[in-house]
Enzyme design. Structure first.
Site: not given
Lengths: 156, 237
Positions: B105, B144, B154, B157, B159
């Site tokens: 991120y 990640y 995770r 995905h 958000h």
């Protein structure tokens, strides 16, 4: 309800990437018709929560404010027209769906006729009331997710 | 407007509880006391309205926000936003954020030792059209690691944050990808009790949206609670 709503998932720790655009820029001096509500949000061990985002909903306004590294938030708000409170959604890492609370600006005695407060156990009503500060139109309101001072959260 | 007991049971099973111990950070943050019921006044707040003018050029194409193309598998995500009566939700603002193709991120607190991509910020915004439809272009995010439990990863995905008719319609969720081997191990995905409700968070590969020589298509439909629906009872701690 004919269809089942999509499930909620946490905003996670990196929500600022997507949610910053609508966040209110910090302003310490609200205009005369506005109020500043500031406070800190704490977890169950009384540690400030640095990755929470508040949304204040009223009949005439929507304001989003994220906490800073110290768990503090600042929101400049217009007084609601038809209610005495703001509905507040709080999202954070660790919460799979937001909590809903309310904040009243001032002393709980002022609001004792309020129907939503009447459903709240008397000893917990003060968790929904922002205290007037020394400066005009400044209010402080802390939120506790758990513990003796746990803020009242509503069904949502 | 008044929900049957069965409606309430189904609604509750479709949504995660606040306290979900496998997701460790819920333990200190989930409310511990029972929620308090509110009178119906909650539905009176209509909430904010966002017009197309609140978007910036490029908001709906996350691959075109920098001078070069981001690395990764280009995707087109489409879907329809409806309310729980099946009516399209028009003019709904959708805010999107995600990791880059390497699973990193663009955020100061992301310490994953995967590279940032100078051509990818991972932030998008779209507004649904008159039929409740939306689409955006991005790249497929990478999985990640996180420190929730031993060897925790995770699943990939995106958000999603959505605004519907009012505060009860407000939804933040995550869109997953089909056949992701990490899904069975993910405490966030698995926090939703009902299996079919969980599976609806997984997008579907969509041939009709896939564009030759350009991008793979995925479909992710979202159902928002109507503004007249009853708040969820949840007396579980």
């Amino acid at each position: 309800m004919k269809f089942i709503p999509t499930g909620s998932q946490t905003v996670g720790p990196f929500f600022s990437i997507g949610l910053d655009t609508l966040c209110q820029q910090p302003a310490m001096s609200p205009s005369p018709d506005a109020v500043l509500v500031q406070g800190t949000i704490f977890d169950g061990e009384n540690a400030p929560i640095p990755d929470a985002v508040f949304e204040f909903w009223s009949d005439n306004e929507f304001v989003r404010a994220a906490t800073n590294e110290d768990g503090n938030f600042f929101a400049v708000l217009k007084q609601p027209v038809n209610s005495l409170y703001f509905d507040v959604l709080i999202f954070m890492r660790g919460l799979m769906r937001p909590v809903l609370t309310r904040v009243y600006l001032g002393d709980e005695r002022t609001f004792k006729e309020e129907t939503s407060l009447q459903r709240v156990p008397p000893e917990r009503r003060n968790t929904l009331c922002a205290r007037a500060g020394e400066t005009k139109n400044h209010f402080s309101w802390d939120v506790h997710m758990q513990g003796d001072r746990e803020t009242v959260f509503f069904e949502f | 407007m008044t929900h049957s007991a069965e409606d309430r049971r189904v609604l509750l099973a479709s949504q995660p509880p606040y306290l979900h111990p496998p997701y460790v950070s819920s333990k200190k943050r989930a409310p511990a006391r029972p929620l308090v019921a509110l009178p119906s006044a909650l539905a009176s707040f209509k909430g904010p309205v966002f017009g197309q003018d609140s978007l910036q050029p490029g908001d709906c194409d996350l691959t075109k926000q920098h001078s070069g193309e981001p690395l990764g598998e280009r995707i087109i995500v489409i879907g329809k936003v409806t309310d729980d009566d099946g009516h399209p939700v028009r003019g709904a603002l959708i805010e999107i954020w995600q990791a880059n193709a390497a699973g990193r991120y663009k955020h100061k607190n992301d310490s994953h030792a995967a590279p940032l991509d100078p051509n990818f910020s991972g932030c998008g915004r779209v507004i649904t059209d008159n039929e409740g439809r939306y689409s955006f272009v991005s790249i497929k995010p990478g999985a990640y690691p996180w420190r929730n439990h031993e060897n925790a990863w995770r699943p990939a995905h995106i958000h999603f944050s959505l605004f519907g008719a009012g505060i009860l319609s407000r939804l933040v969720t995550q869109m997953y990808f089909p056949n992701d081997p990490l899904l069975p191990f993910d405490p966030i995905y698995n926090s939703i009790p009902d299996e079919s409700a969980r599976q609806r968070l997984v997008s579907q590969f969509d041939w009709a949206t896939t564009q030759p020589e350009h991008a793979l298509g995925y479909r992710f439909d979202v159902i928002l609670r109507g503004n007249r629906s009853t708040p969820m009872e949840n007396t579980r701690p």
